[in-house]
Design an enzyme around this catalytic site. Structure first.
Site, PDB file in Angstrom:
ATOM      1  N   LYS A  15       0.826  -1.216   0.000  1.00  0.00           N
ATOM      2  CA  LYS A  15       0.000   0.000   0.000  1.00  0.00           C
ATOM      3  C   LYS A  15       0.858   1.263   0.000  1.00  0.00           C
ATOM      4  O   LYS A  15       0.643   2.179  -0.786  1.00  0.00           O
ATOM      5  CB  LYS A  15      -0.941   0.008   1.222  1.00  0.00           C
ATOM      6  CG  LYS A  15      -1.846  -1.222   1.307  1.00  0.00           C
ATOM      7  CD  LYS A  15      -2.750  -1.190   2.519  1.00  0.00           C
ATOM      8  CE  LYS A  15      -2.065  -1.224   3.872  1.00  0.00           C
ATOM      9  NZ  LYS A  15      -1.335  -2.489   4.156  1.00  0.00           N
ATOM     10  N   ARG A  90      -9.370   0.614   9.086  1.00  0.00           N
ATOM     11  CA  ARG A  90      -8.961  -0.750   9.420  1.00  0.00           C
ATOM     12  C   ARG A  90     -10.050  -1.498  10.167  1.00  0.00           C
ATOM     13  O   ARG A  90      -9.864  -2.673  10.487  1.00  0.00           O
ATOM     14  CB  ARG A  90      -7.701  -0.707  10.295  1.00  0.00           C
ATOM     15  CG  ARG A  90      -6.385  -0.994   9.543  1.00  0.00           C
ATOM     16  CD  ARG A  90      -5.262  -0.773  10.534  1.00  0.00           C
ATOM     17  NE  ARG A  90      -4.043  -1.462  10.268  1.00  0.00           N
ATOM     18  CZ  ARG A  90      -2.962  -0.894   9.720  1.00  0.00           C
ATOM     19  NH1 ARG A  90      -3.000   0.338   9.295  1.00  0.00           N
ATOM     20  NH2 ARG A  90      -1.848  -1.578   9.601  1.00  0.00           N
ATOM     21  N   ARG A 129      11.928  -5.391   4.644  1.00  0.00           N
ATOM     22  CA  ARG A 129      11.553  -3.989   4.394  1.00  0.00           C
ATOM     23  C   ARG A 129      12.497  -3.027   5.121  1.00  0.00           C
ATOM     24  O   ARG A 129      12.812  -3.204   6.289  1.00  0.00           O
ATOM     25  CB  ARG A 129      10.115  -3.751   4.863  1.00  0.00           C
ATOM     26  CG  ARG A 129       9.724  -2.288   4.879  1.00  0.00           C
ATOM     27  CD  ARG A 129       8.236  -2.076   4.870  1.00  0.00           C
ATOM     28  NE  ARG A 129       7.576  -2.364   6.129  1.00  0.00           N
ATOM     29  CZ  ARG A 129       6.266  -2.234   6.324  1.00  0.00           C
ATOM     30  NH1 ARG A 129       5.469  -1.856   5.343  1.00  0.00           N
ATOM     31  NH2 ARG A 129       5.746  -2.514   7.503  1.00  0.00           N
ATOM     32  N   ARG A 162      11.745  -1.487  10.875  1.00  0.00           N
ATOM     33  CA  ARG A 162      10.753  -1.222  11.907  1.00  0.00           C
ATOM     34  C   ARG A 162      10.728  -2.351  12.932  1.00  0.00           C
ATOM     35  O   ARG A 162      10.810  -3.513  12.571  1.00  0.00           O
ATOM     36  CB  ARG A 162       9.359  -1.088  11.264  1.00  0.00           C
ATOM     37  CG  ARG A 162       9.109   0.289  10.696  1.00  0.00           C
ATOM     38  CD  ARG A 162       7.855   0.360   9.845  1.00  0.00           C
ATOM     39  NE  ARG A 162       6.674  -0.254  10.429  1.00  0.00           N
ATOM     40  CZ  ARG A 162       5.474  -0.283   9.828  1.00  0.00           C
ATOM     41  NH1 ARG A 162       5.320   0.274   8.640  1.00  0.00           N
ATOM     42  NH2 ARG A 162       4.443  -0.861  10.405  1.00  0.00           N
ATOM     43  N   ARG A 173       0.145  -9.033  13.651  1.00  0.00           N
ATOM     44  CA  ARG A 173      -0.470  -8.003  12.787  1.00  0.00           C
ATOM     45  C   ARG A 173      -1.346  -8.669  11.723  1.00  0.00           C
ATOM     46  O   ARG A 173      -2.407  -8.155  11.384  1.00  0.00           O
ATOM     47  CB  ARG A 173       0.615  -7.135  12.138  1.00  0.00           C
ATOM     48  CG  ARG A 173       1.242  -6.177  13.149  1.00  0.00           C
ATOM     49  CD  ARG A 173       2.546  -5.597  12.661  1.00  0.00           C
ATOM     50  NE  ARG A 173       2.390  -4.782  11.482  1.00  0.00           N
ATOM     51  CZ  ARG A 173       3.385  -4.506  10.644  1.00  0.00           C
ATOM     52  NH1 ARG A 173       4.593  -4.985  10.859  1.00  0.00           N
ATOM     53  NH2 ARG A 173       3.168  -3.732   9.608  1.00  0.00           N
TER      54      ARG A 173
HETATM   55  P1  ADP Z   1       2.231  -1.922   3.212  1.00  0.00           P
HETATM   56  O1  ADP Z   1       2.252  -0.413   3.142  1.00  0.00           O
HETATM   57  O2  ADP Z   1       1.001  -2.499   2.566  1.00  0.00           O
HETATM   58  O3  ADP Z   1       2.450  -2.454   4.591  1.00  0.00           O
HETATM   59  P2  ADP Z   1       4.759  -1.745   1.777  1.00  0.00           P
HETATM   60  O4  ADP Z   1       4.426  -0.864   0.619  1.00  0.00           O
HETATM   61  O5  ADP Z   1       5.523  -1.120   2.879  1.00  0.00           O
HETATM   62  O6  ADP Z   1       3.423  -2.466   2.328  1.00  0.00           O
HETATM   63  O7  ADP Z   1       5.531  -3.015   1.201  1.00  0.00           O
HETATM   64  C1  ADP Z   1       6.061  -4.014   2.086  1.00  0.00           C
HETATM   65  C2  ADP Z   1       7.414  -4.470   1.562  1.00  0.00           C
HETATM   66  O8  ADP Z   1       7.222  -5.219   0.351  1.00  0.00           O
HETATM   67  C3  ADP Z   1       8.382  -3.349   1.236  1.00  0.00           C
HETATM   68  O9  ADP Z   1       9.676  -3.754   1.588  1.00  0.00           O
HETATM   69  C4  ADP Z   1       8.245  -3.172  -0.283  1.00  0.00           C
HETATM   70  O10 ADP Z   1       9.453  -2.697  -0.888  1.00  0.00           O
HETATM   71  C5  ADP Z   1       7.921  -4.587  -0.743  1.00  0.00           C
HETATM   72  N1  ADP Z   1       6.985  -4.633  -1.887  1.00  0.00           N
HETATM   73  C6  ADP Z   1       5.949  -3.796  -2.145  1.00  0.00           C
HETATM   74  N2  ADP Z   1       5.299  -4.155  -3.265  1.00  0.00           N
HETATM   75  C7  ADP Z   1       5.941  -5.266  -3.730  1.00  0.00           C
HETATM   76  C8  ADP Z   1       5.753  -6.122  -4.871  1.00  0.00           C
HETATM   77  N3  ADP Z   1       4.755  -5.906  -5.759  1.00  0.00           N
HETATM   78  N4  ADP Z   1       6.620  -7.153  -5.030  1.00  0.00           N
HETATM   79  C9  ADP Z   1       7.608  -7.381  -4.121  1.00  0.00           C
HETATM   80  N5  ADP Z   1       7.839  -6.612  -3.035  1.00  0.00           N
HETATM   81  C10 ADP Z   1       7.019  -5.567  -2.837  1.00  0.00           C
HETATM   82  P1  AMP Z   2       1.187   0.398   9.292  1.00  0.00           P
HETATM   83  O1  AMP Z   2       2.245   1.443   9.144  1.00  0.00           O
HETATM   84  O2  AMP Z   2      -0.020   0.660   8.428  1.00  0.00           O
HETATM   85  O3  AMP Z   2       1.732  -0.994   9.120  1.00  0.00           O
HETATM   86  O4  AMP Z   2       0.656   0.509  10.786  1.00  0.00           O
HETATM   87  C1  AMP Z   2       1.518   0.284  11.883  1.00  0.00           C
HETATM   88  C2  AMP Z   2       0.706   0.209  13.169  1.00  0.00           C
HETATM   89  O5  AMP Z   2       0.051   1.454  13.422  1.00  0.00           O
HETATM   90  C3  AMP Z   2      -0.416  -0.821  13.187  1.00  0.00           C
HETATM   91  O6  AMP Z   2       0.059  -2.122  13.503  1.00  0.00           O
HETATM   92  C4  AMP Z   2      -1.328  -0.244  14.279  1.00  0.00           C
HETATM   93  O7  AMP Z   2      -0.796  -0.479  15.573  1.00  0.00           O
HETATM   94  C5  AMP Z   2      -1.228   1.254  14.020  1.00  0.00           C
HETATM   95  N1  AMP Z   2      -2.261   1.701  13.052  1.00  0.00           N
HETATM   96  C6  AMP Z   2      -2.041   2.169  11.801  1.00  0.00           C
HETATM   97  N2  AMP Z   2      -3.201   2.497  11.210  1.00  0.00           N
HETATM   98  C7  AMP Z   2      -4.189   2.191  12.104  1.00  0.00           C
HETATM   99  C8  AMP Z   2      -5.600   2.261  12.083  1.00  0.00           C
HETATM  100  N3  AMP Z   2      -6.271   2.699  11.006  1.00  0.00           N
HETATM  101  N4  AMP Z   2      -6.282   1.876  13.177  1.00  0.00           N
HETATM  102  C9  AMP Z   2      -5.635   1.440  14.270  1.00  0.00           C
HETATM  103  N5  AMP Z   2      -4.305   1.321  14.360  1.00  0.00           N
HETATM  104  C10 AMP Z   2      -3.574   1.692  13.284  1.00  0.00           C
END
Ligand code: ADP
Ligand code: AMP
Length: 217
Positions: A15, A90, A129, A162, A173
């Site tokens: 995302k 969420r 990541r 992270r 998660r």
């Molecule tokens: P989210 O925001 O949904 O938690 P991220 O955008 O941070 O996910 O992506 C999670 C990890 O996967 C990152 O390290 C990113 O570089 C990698 N990633 C994202 N999209 C793809 C894809 N289509 N193929 C492989 N790796 C990906």
């Molecule tokens: P993310 O960066 O989206 O992976 O979110 C990291 C963490 O932030 C999650 O595991 C939750 O603890 C908190 N968080 C992010 N977005 C929300 C949401 N919409 N509602 C509740 N907690 C959230």
């Protein structure tokens, strides 16, 4: 008219990666609730300290706190043309609150791309990541490596892993996502807003698909 797009999908679906890639093209703000909580934590605000008690365990921050933070963010002038929401809503009650907020602006959610990636792939994505300390930009050591290890291509900031990307927290998660967030798939499907996107494709292919969906929305 402003456009509001909800990027739905499990942690690690891509995302944030996609929001960063397409936000500028459509003049939409990338609003990530996870990034907003992490910025608050960096500044040691009360909100940041409270959020951390949930984030560190992979639990959701309570709805009322999260909704108030998003309301404040979407009210800022840089969101006038709309937003790409990443990580919000969420829960169904967050989705109801979003609909209420947007109706106050005489607007609504226009599109919900549901980026689907099976659970097996998520652990590998999250454990590889690397996140930018300043802008929240994300990289992957194998799938999207930065030009220089440990340094963000976009703003030169340091990259870090992270704490909540550790396998144990990731498992929780994903469990929390399955229990609390997956009801949103039906929520938005029943409102004819959901479009499924295969998130296992390459980053470029997923972007192309999203761009074409947003253009049509
Ligand atoms: P989210 O925001 O949904 O938690 P991220 O955008 O941070 O996910 O992506 C999670 C990890 O996967 C990152 O390290 C990113 O570089 C990698 N990633 C994202 N999209 C793809 C894809 N289509 N193929 C492989 N790796 C990906
Ligand atoms: P993310 O960066 O989206 O992976 O979110 C990291 C963490 O932030 C999650 O595991 C939750 O603890 C908190 N968080 C992010 N977005 C929300 C949401 N919409 N509602 C509740 N907690 C959230």
């Amino acid at each position: 008219m402003a456009k509001y797009i909800v990027l739905l999908g499990p942690p690690g679906a891509g995302k944030g990666t996609q929001a960063d890639l397409i936000a500028e093209k459509f003049e939409l703000q990338h609003v990530s609730t996870g990034d907003l909580f992490r910025e608050n934590l960096k500044k040691m605000t009360d909100l940041g300290k409270l959020a951390q008690t949930f984030m560190s365990k992979g639990e959701l921050v309570p709805d009322d706190v999260t909704i108030a933070m998003v309301r404040e963010r979407l009210n800022r002038t840089d969101c006038k043309k709309g937003a790409l929401l990443d990580g919000f809503p969420r829960t169904p009650s967050q989705a109801d609150a979003l609909a209420d907020m947007l109706s106050e602006f005489k607007s609504k959610v226009n599109l919900v791309p549901y980026i689907f990636v099976p659970a097996e792939a998520l652990i590998e994505r999250l454990s590889g990541r690397w996140t930018c300390k300043t802008g929240g930009h994300v990289f992957h050591e194998k799938y999207n490596p930065p030009r220089m290890p440990g340094v963000c291509d976009l703003d030169g900031s340091e990259l870090y892993q992270r704490d909540d990307d550790k396998a144990e927290t990731v498992k929780n998660r994903i469990k929390v996502y399955n229990e609390q967030t997956t009801p949103l798939i039906e929520y938005y499907r029943s409102r004819n807003l959901l479009v499924e996107v295969d998130g296992t494709k390459s980053i470029d292919d997923v972007s192309k698909e999203l761009i074409s969906l947003v253009e049509k929305a």
